[in-house]
Design a protein around this motif. Sequence first.
Motif, short mmCIF file in Angstrom:
data_model
loop_
_atom_site.label_atom_id
_atom_site.label_comp_id
_atom_site.label_asym_id
_atom_site.label_seq_id
_atom_site.Cartn_x
_atom_site.Cartn_y
_atom_site.Cartn_z
N TYR A 160 -27.23 -33.77 -27.94
CA TYR A 160 -27.39 -33.78 -26.49
C TYR A 160 -27.43 -35.21 -25.96
N VAL A 161 -28.24 -36.06 -26.58
CA VAL A 161 -28.37 -37.46 -26.12
C VAL A 161 -27.03 -38.18 -26.26
N ASN A 162 -26.34 -37.99 -27.38
CA ASN A 162 -25.04 -38.65 -27.57
C ASN A 162 -24.04 -38.20 -26.51
N ASN A 163 -23.98 -36.92 -26.24
CA ASN A 163 -23.03 -36.42 -25.26
C ASN A 163 -23.41 -36.78 -23.83
N GLN A 164 -24.70 -36.88 -23.55
CA GLN A 164 -25.13 -37.36 -22.22
C GLN A 164 -24.62 -38.78 -22.01
N SER A 165 -24.75 -39.60 -23.05
CA SER A 165 -24.30 -40.99 -22.97
C SER A 165 -22.78 -41.07 -22.77
N ILE A 166 -22.05 -40.25 -23.50
CA ILE A 166 -20.59 -40.23 -23.36
C ILE A 166 -20.21 -39.77 -21.96
N ALA A 167 -20.87 -38.72 -21.46
CA ALA A 167 -20.57 -38.22 -20.11
C ALA A 167 -20.83 -39.31 -19.07
N ALA A 168 -21.92 -40.03 -19.19
CA ALA A 168 -22.24 -41.11 -18.25
C ALA A 168 -21.17 -42.20 -18.31
N TRP A 169 -20.74 -42.55 -19.51
CA TRP A 169 -19.69 -43.56 -19.67
C TRP A 169 -18.37 -43.08 -19.05
N LEU A 170 -18.02 -41.81 -19.27
CA LEU A 170 -16.78 -41.27 -18.71
C LEU A 170 -16.83 -41.27 -17.18
#
Length: 189
Positions: A160-170
């Motif tokens: 969840y944390v990794n994908n939240q970070s990726i989503a924010a970057w995208l």
Amino acid sequence: MSLKHAILGFLSYFPLSGYDLKKAFDNSVQHFWPANQSQIYRTLAELEENGMVTKDVIEREERLDMKIYHVTEAGRAELHAWLTTPQPERDDREPFLIQVYFGGQVSDDELLKVIRHKLNETEERLAVYEAVYQMIQNTPPKIQDQRSIFLSVLTLEAGYVNNQSIAAWLRSAIQRIEKKKYKIKIGDQ
């Protein structure tokens, strides 16, 4: 990660049938280690051949016989050895990042379409993590060991944390490309 180690891990909690193992994968680790039924049965056969599991066959008149698998001491030893051995770094090849890296060769609209698609995939994955978490919250645990429960949910947290970070970057990348603000952000800068 090896499928055999995941199976040994599940069987270390309780004896299970192949069908129940598939349900265990789908209800717990499918967000980072999916397995299909044929892979599970093939791996169970290998584990049995290598003496890491045994099976009890329960005969049923109107349906196929049920096979319940139990981890053996050799299986527990294999699982313990694997759990205590650092694993090699995974392959971090990411085709999407190659698309971004060479994205200067296509229009902003074409590149944004690719980035938005990746954001949509990432948001869908986040929704899966949230659904799994809600299911965990609403289902009484079969495992009574609080430490084991914590560690299993910790894997969900990592995804969840990794994908939240990726989503924010995208989202940030989309915004900067749309505004044509080609400034790099690394760290706290």
